[in-house]
Enzyme design. Structure first.
Site, PDB file in Angstrom:
ATOM      1  N   CYS A  98      12.345  -9.103   2.319  1.00 53.53           N
ATOM      2  CA  CYS A  98      13.167  -9.237   1.110  1.00 53.53           C
ATOM      3  C   CYS A  98      12.367 -10.017   0.093  1.00 53.53           C
ATOM      4  O   CYS A  98      11.828 -11.070   0.407  1.00 53.53           O
ATOM      5  CB  CYS A  98      14.445 -10.027   1.388  1.00 53.53           C
ATOM      6  SG  CYS A  98      15.815  -9.032   1.931  1.00 53.53           S
ATOM      7  N   VAL A  99      12.291  -9.507  -1.117  1.00 57.41           N
ATOM      8  CA  VAL A  99      11.540 -10.245  -2.143  1.00 57.41           C
ATOM      9  C   VAL A  99      12.448 -10.607  -3.298  1.00 57.41           C
ATOM     10  O   VAL A  99      13.448  -9.995  -3.514  1.00 57.41           O
ATOM     11  CB  VAL A  99      10.315  -9.463  -2.662  1.00 57.41           C
ATOM     12  CG1 VAL A  99       9.113  -9.744  -1.774  1.00 57.41           C
ATOM     13  CG2 VAL A  99      10.593  -7.982  -2.725  1.00 57.41           C
TER      14      VAL A  99
END
EC number: 2.8.1.-
Length: 99
Positions: A98-99
């Site tokens: 997840c960014v």
């Protein structure tokens, strides 16, 4: 009732997981303008349970199976990638991928 929110990183995650309490999780969401429904709170607590058992943040596929819910439903509820807010307000580490 005002809850003192401990230090958070640039993404809004707690710097120290040990600082987390349900009140702090809810206060963080409120400050971020996120409405935590009972269903969302249940998912947050389930993610914490998973983390306690496995010592990792579950990927969305595993998590949706774990809580027996369709991924699309999860996305619809959170209007965003669900694992980010779930882990953030649950005081868990940032999910990988997840960014």
């Amino acid at each position: 009732m005002s809850v003192e929110i401990p230090a958070r990183d640039g993404d809004g995650y707690l710097v120290s997981m040990d600082d987390w309490t349900p009140e702090i999780g809810k206060a963080m969401a409120e400050v971020d303008g996120v409405d935590l429904t009972d269903a969302k709170w249940e998912q947050i607590m389930k993610a914490r349970e998973y983390y306690d058992d496995q010592a990792v943040v579950p990927p969305i596929r595993k998590f949706s199976k774990f809580i027996n819910m369709d991924q699309k439903e999860l996305f619809a509820q959170w209007k965003t990638g669900p694992m980010k807010p779930i882990t953030k307000y649950g005081g868990l580490p940032k999910p990988t991928g997840c960014v």
